[in-house]
Every structure is written in structure tokens, then in C-alpha cells.
Scaffold this active site. Structure first.
Site, mmCIF file in Angstrom:
data_model
loop_
_atom_site.group_PDB
_atom_site.id
_atom_site.type_symbol
_atom_site.label_atom_id
_atom_site.label_comp_id
_atom_site.label_asym_id
_atom_site.label_seq_id
_atom_site.Cartn_x
_atom_site.Cartn_y
_atom_site.Cartn_z
ATOM 1 N N LYS A 20 -53.735 16.655 -13.294
ATOM 2 C CA LYS A 20 -54.817 16.553 -12.307
ATOM 3 C C LYS A 20 -54.822 17.768 -11.376
ATOM 4 O O LYS A 20 -55.870 18.360 -11.123
ATOM 5 C CB LYS A 20 -54.677 15.265 -11.474
ATOM 6 C CG LYS A 20 -54.751 13.987 -12.289
ATOM 7 C CD LYS A 20 -54.673 12.755 -11.416
ATOM 8 C CE LYS A 20 -53.352 12.574 -10.685
ATOM 9 N NZ LYS A 20 -52.186 12.360 -11.572
ATOM 10 N N ARG A 94 -56.172 4.800 -6.189
ATOM 11 C CA ARG A 94 -55.166 4.470 -7.203
ATOM 12 C C ARG A 94 -55.032 2.976 -7.400
ATOM 13 O O ARG A 94 -54.220 2.532 -8.208
ATOM 14 C CB ARG A 94 -53.826 4.983 -6.696
ATOM 15 C CG ARG A 94 -53.311 6.197 -7.407
ATOM 16 C CD ARG A 94 -51.915 6.300 -6.905
ATOM 17 N NE ARG A 94 -51.069 7.238 -7.521
ATOM 18 C CZ ARG A 94 -51.101 8.543 -7.361
ATOM 19 N NH1 ARG A 94 -52.064 9.115 -6.714
ATOM 20 N NH2 ARG A 94 -50.174 9.283 -7.904
ATOM 21 N N ARG A 128 -41.230 21.024 -13.827
ATOM 22 C CA ARG A 128 -42.211 21.297 -12.766
ATOM 23 C C ARG A 128 -41.539 21.840 -11.494
ATOM 24 O O ARG A 128 -40.544 21.320 -11.034
ATOM 25 C CB ARG A 128 -42.979 20.032 -12.401
ATOM 26 C CG ARG A 128 -43.791 20.254 -11.137
ATOM 27 C CD ARG A 128 -44.892 19.320 -10.921
ATOM 28 N NE ARG A 128 -44.552 17.925 -11.020
ATOM 29 C CZ ARG A 128 -45.465 16.969 -10.988
ATOM 30 N NH1 ARG A 128 -46.739 17.270 -10.880
ATOM 31 N NH2 ARG A 128 -45.108 15.713 -11.075
ATOM 32 N N ARG A 161 -39.846 18.174 -7.108
ATOM 33 C CA ARG A 161 -40.206 16.961 -6.372
ATOM 34 C C ARG A 161 -39.164 15.875 -6.616
ATOM 35 O O ARG A 161 -38.749 15.652 -7.754
ATOM 36 C CB ARG A 161 -41.589 16.470 -6.838
ATOM 37 C CG ARG A 161 -42.704 17.283 -6.237
ATOM 38 C CD ARG A 161 -44.066 16.971 -6.786
ATOM 39 N NE ARG A 161 -44.352 15.568 -7.101
ATOM 40 C CZ ARG A 161 -45.557 15.141 -7.485
ATOM 41 N NH1 ARG A 161 -46.565 15.997 -7.571
ATOM 42 N NH2 ARG A 161 -45.750 13.881 -7.770
ATOM 43 N N ARG A 172 -43.225 5.498 -11.780
ATOM 44 C CA ARG A 172 -44.616 5.951 -11.568
ATOM 45 C C ARG A 172 -45.485 5.609 -12.786
ATOM 46 O O ARG A 172 -46.635 5.209 -12.637
ATOM 47 C CB ARG A 172 -44.639 7.465 -11.304
ATOM 48 C CG ARG A 172 -44.188 7.816 -9.893
ATOM 49 C CD ARG A 172 -43.722 9.243 -9.777
ATOM 50 N NE ARG A 172 -44.767 10.215 -10.020
ATOM 51 C CZ ARG A 172 -44.555 11.472 -10.396
ATOM 52 N NH1 ARG A 172 -43.314 11.907 -10.595
ATOM 53 N NH2 ARG A 172 -45.557 12.286 -10.573
HETATM 54 P P1 G5P Z 1 -49.422 12.516 -6.620
HETATM 55 O O1 G5P Z 1 -48.996 13.773 -6.010
HETATM 56 O O2 G5P Z 1 -50.869 12.204 -6.711
HETATM 57 P P2 G5P Z 1 -49.154 11.922 -9.460
HETATM 58 O O3 G5P Z 1 -47.953 11.184 -9.891
HETATM 59 O O4 G5P Z 1 -50.441 11.221 -9.589
HETATM 60 O O5 G5P Z 1 -48.713 12.431 -8.022
HETATM 61 P P3 G5P Z 1 -48.783 14.495 -10.194
HETATM 62 O O6 G5P Z 1 -47.321 14.241 -10.486
HETATM 63 O O7 G5P Z 1 -49.128 15.291 -8.988
HETATM 64 O O8 G5P Z 1 -49.513 13.153 -10.204
HETATM 65 P P4 G5P Z 1 -50.722 15.874 -11.792
HETATM 66 O O9 G5P Z 1 -51.325 16.430 -10.559
HETATM 67 O O10 G5P Z 1 -51.534 14.962 -12.631
HETATM 68 O O11 G5P Z 1 -49.347 15.164 -11.502
HETATM 69 O O12 G5P Z 1 -50.212 17.013 -12.749
HETATM 70 P P5 G5P Z 1 -49.902 18.580 -12.471
HETATM 71 O O13 G5P Z 1 -49.038 18.731 -11.270
HETATM 72 O O14 G5P Z 1 -51.148 19.370 -12.585
HETATM 73 O O15 G5P Z 1 -49.058 18.878 -13.809
HETATM 74 C C1 G5P Z 1 -47.777 18.333 -13.969
HETATM 75 C C2 G5P Z 1 -46.842 19.445 -14.460
HETATM 76 O O16 G5P Z 1 -47.239 19.814 -15.786
HETATM 77 C C3 G5P Z 1 -46.897 20.753 -13.652
HETATM 78 O O17 G5P Z 1 -45.610 21.344 -13.630
HETATM 79 C C4 G5P Z 1 -47.876 21.644 -14.425
HETATM 80 O O18 G5P Z 1 -47.650 23.039 -14.214
HETATM 81 C C5 G5P Z 1 -47.558 21.216 -15.847
HETATM 82 N N1 G5P Z 1 -48.634 21.336 -16.788
HETATM 83 C C6 G5P Z 1 -49.963 21.101 -16.620
HETATM 84 N N2 G5P Z 1 -50.611 21.299 -17.783
HETATM 85 C C7 G5P Z 1 -49.664 21.645 -18.720
HETATM 86 C C8 G5P Z 1 -49.698 21.957 -20.098
HETATM 87 O O19 G5P Z 1 -50.754 21.965 -20.730
HETATM 88 N N3 G5P Z 1 -48.513 22.246 -20.704
HETATM 89 C C9 G5P Z 1 -47.317 22.247 -20.012
HETATM 90 N N4 G5P Z 1 -46.180 22.554 -20.663
HETATM 91 N N5 G5P Z 1 -47.250 21.954 -18.696
HETATM 92 C C10 G5P Z 1 -48.398 21.654 -18.071
HETATM 93 O O20 G5P Z 1 -48.749 11.284 -5.858
HETATM 94 C C11 G5P Z 1 -47.395 11.312 -5.540
HETATM 95 C C12 G5P Z 1 -47.014 10.062 -4.778
HETATM 96 O O21 G5P Z 1 -47.767 9.984 -3.564
HETATM 97 C C13 G5P Z 1 -48.097 8.644 -3.249
HETATM 98 C C14 G5P Z 1 -47.355 7.790 -4.276
HETATM 99 O O22 G5P Z 1 -46.078 7.518 -3.773
HETATM 100 C C15 G5P Z 1 -47.283 8.737 -5.490
HETATM 101 O O23 G5P Z 1 -46.252 8.388 -6.393
HETATM 102 N N6 G5P Z 1 -49.553 8.484 -3.333
HETATM 103 C C16 G5P Z 1 -50.213 7.340 -3.192
HETATM 104 N N7 G5P Z 1 -49.801 6.059 -2.974
HETATM 105 C C17 G5P Z 1 -50.744 5.113 -2.911
HETATM 106 N N8 G5P Z 1 -52.058 5.350 -3.086
HETATM 107 C C18 G5P Z 1 -52.518 6.614 -3.296
HETATM 108 N N9 G5P Z 1 -53.843 6.833 -3.466
HETATM 109 C C19 G5P Z 1 -51.588 7.662 -3.357
HETATM 110 N N10 G5P Z 1 -51.711 9.004 -3.557
HETATM 111 C C20 G5P Z 1 -50.466 9.487 -3.533
HETATM 112 MG MG MG Z 2 -50.846 16.329 -8.497
#
Ligand code: G5P
Ligand code: MG
Length: 218
Positions: A20, A94, A128, A161, A172
Site C-alpha cells: 500500500k 480497517r 523492510r 518496525r 496482523r
Molecule cells: P500500517 O502502517 O497501516 P499495514 O500492516 O497495513 O501497516 P504496512 O505494513 O505498512 O501495512 P504496506 O504499506 O501495505 O504495509 O506495504 P509497503 O510498506 O509498501 O511494503 C511492504 C514492504 O515490501 C516494504 O519493505 C516494501 O519496500 C516492500 N515491497 C513492496 N513491493 C515489493 C515488491 O514488489 N517486491 C519486494 N521484494 N518488496 C516489495 O499499520 C500499522 C499498525 O498501525 C495501527 C495498527 O496497530 C497496525 O497494525 N493502525 C490501525 N489500527 C486500527 N485502525 C486503523 N485504521 C489503523 N491504521 C493503523
Molecule cells: Mg504502509
């Protein structure tokens, strides 16, 4: 939807680490719209040790969701600060309760849902690294930082993280399956959700631009 929308209100959904943040930063760069990431904002509060940061820290570290009442109040206030600009919301809503609350005050126009296999996700989080101040995210072997452990733009330290530890990732993904997946149906029922499938962000990105170009390009 095909007509161009001036002040687009968009959402990006997807499992933890589905890309995302990665896809959002490409969208923001290409279409000049505002990225509002709930996770980035919460991590910023934790880093600055604000009252909110102290309250939510334990939830984030353990991979649990912050309670709805806290999140709804916080994110609706944050969205109110985005004046007269199109925005892309990432990480919120979410839960169905959050989706309902958002719909009442800011009905969104389009929802992008990223679909990436779980085995790919589990592999990714191990590598990451993030720059906390900007939310810029790196992955060794995918978008490796130019200097190991340092942010490309500022040269500041990158960190891992706490919720990328295997136990927290497992939690998660479980929460995503049970609590967040129904949010997809919420927007499907409204007829505004589009799925983007792929094993990599590079595979997903051209599908996203094909979809967004008619909506957002001049
Ligand atoms: P977050 O911060 O919203 P998540 O768990 O939804 O956390 P996250 O982990 O931030 O999502 P993302 O944004 O979907 O993941 O993914 P990203 O960071 O872009 O990519 C993940 C990794 O893969 C990175 O290292 C990237 O470089 C790599 N990558 C991407 N594409 C590729 C690819 O094609 N190949 C490879 N090899 N790598 C790739 O929420 C965190 C916490 O905040 C709270 C909760 O506690 C949650 O757990 N929270 C909430 N709680 C309640 N309600 C809400 N609405 C909340 N929002 C946040
Ligand atoms: Mg994210």
C-alpha cells in the site's frame, strides 16, 4: 468510474505489507495527490512521544488494531486538515465500524484493493527498512537504499518496525483476515472497489495507472 474527478477521495486497501505504501508513493508522485497514511501518522506520534503516541504504542508493537473510537476521531480530524486537494487514504478504514464512520462524513469515490499472496508478504517484511520521519520505505533486493541503513534523501538512519517481528506479522495477518476483510465487501457493495492482483508492486503498478489515468490525468 471513467470521468475525471477533480478532488478525488480515494482509498487503498490490502493486507499488511501488500505494498500500500509503495503503490501510494508512486500514485502521489505521478498524480500529485495527498497521501494520508494512518500507520505513518501513528508511528510519527509514537516517535514524538505525544499523548496519542503513548496510548497507541502497545497496539502497534504487538500488531493489534488501535480501538475504533480513537482511530475514527484521529483520522477524521486528519482528513479535515487536507484542504481542497485530492487525497489517497492508506490504512484507514480497517474495520466496518471505521468504514461506516468515514462514509458518513467523507464518502469516498474509488477504492483500490491490492491482492498479493500471503507467502510473498511474509517474505517481504523480513527485509523492510523505514525512514520514520518521511514514511519512505525500502526493501533489500527490491528498492535497496543507496547506502546501507540510511535514507536516500536525508542520509538519516533507517529502522526496522517492531511489528515486523514474526509474531506480530502473524497477528496482523490474522486480524486482517477476520476484521479487515469485511471492509472489502463494504465497498464492493457500494460498487466502487477495483482489485489489483500481482506478486510484485511492479506487476501491480501498470494496472493501477491504467485505471487512474482517465480519472486523474489532465
Ligand atoms: P500500517 O502502517 O497501516 P499495514 O500492516 O497495513 O501497516 P504496512 O505494513 O505498512 O501495512 P504496506 O504499506 O501495505 O504495509 O506495504 P509497503 O510498506 O509498501 O511494503 C511492504 C514492504 O515490501 C516494504 O519493505 C516494501 O519496500 C516492500 N515491497 C513492496 N513491493 C515489493 C515488491 O514488489 N517486491 C519486494 N521484494 N518488496 C516489495 O499499520 C500499522 C499498525 O498501525 C495501527 C495498527 O496497530 C497496525 O497494525 N493502525 C490501525 N489500527 C486500527 N485502525 C486503523 N485504521 C489503523 N491504521 C493503523
Ligand atoms: Mg504502509
Amino acid at each position: 468510474m471513467t470521468a475525471r474527478v477533480k478532488l478525488l477521495k480515494a482509498l487503498i486497501l490490502g493486507a499488511p505489507a501488500s505494498g500500500k505504501g509503495t503503490i501510494s508513493s508512486r500514485i502521489v508522485k505521478k498524480y500529485k495527490i495527498e497521501h494520508v497514511s494512518s500507520g505513518d501518522k501513528l508511528r510519527d506520534h509514537i516517535e514524538k512521544q505525544t499523548d496519542l503516541g503513548k496510548e497507541v504504542k502497545v497496539y502497534l508493537n504487538e500488531g493489534k488494531l488501535v480501538p475504533d473510537d480513537v482511530m475514527i476521531k484521529f483520522m477524521i480530524t486528519e482528513l479535515g486538515k487536507v484542504n481542497n486537494k485530492p487525497w489517497l487514504l492508506d490504512g484507514f478504514p480497517r474495520t466496518v465500524a471505521q468504514a461506516n464512520a468515514l462514509w458518513k462524513v467523507q464518502p469516498v469515490d474509488v477504492v483500490l484493493n491490492l491482492v498479493v499472496p500471503f507467502e510473498v508478504i511474509i517474505d517481504r517484511v523480513k527485509n523492510r527498512w523505514v525512514h520514520l520521519a518521511s514514511g519512505r520505505v525500502y526493501n533489500i533486493g527490491f528498492n535497496t537504499p543507496k547506502v546501507e541503513g540510511k535514507d536516500d534523501d536525508t542520509g538519516e538512519d533507517l529502522v526496522q518496525r517492531p511489528d515486523d517481528k514474526p509474531e506480530a506479522v502473524k497477528k496482523r495477518l490474522e486480524i486482517y483476515e477476520s476484521v479487515t476483510r469485511p471492509v472489502i465487501d463494504f465497498y464492493k457493495d457500494k460498487g466502487i472497489l477495483t482489485q489489483f492482483e500481482g506478486r510484485t508492486s511492479d506487476e501491480i503498478w501498470p494496472k493501477v495507472t491504467t485505471y487512474l489515468d482517465p480519472i486523474l490525468s489532465k
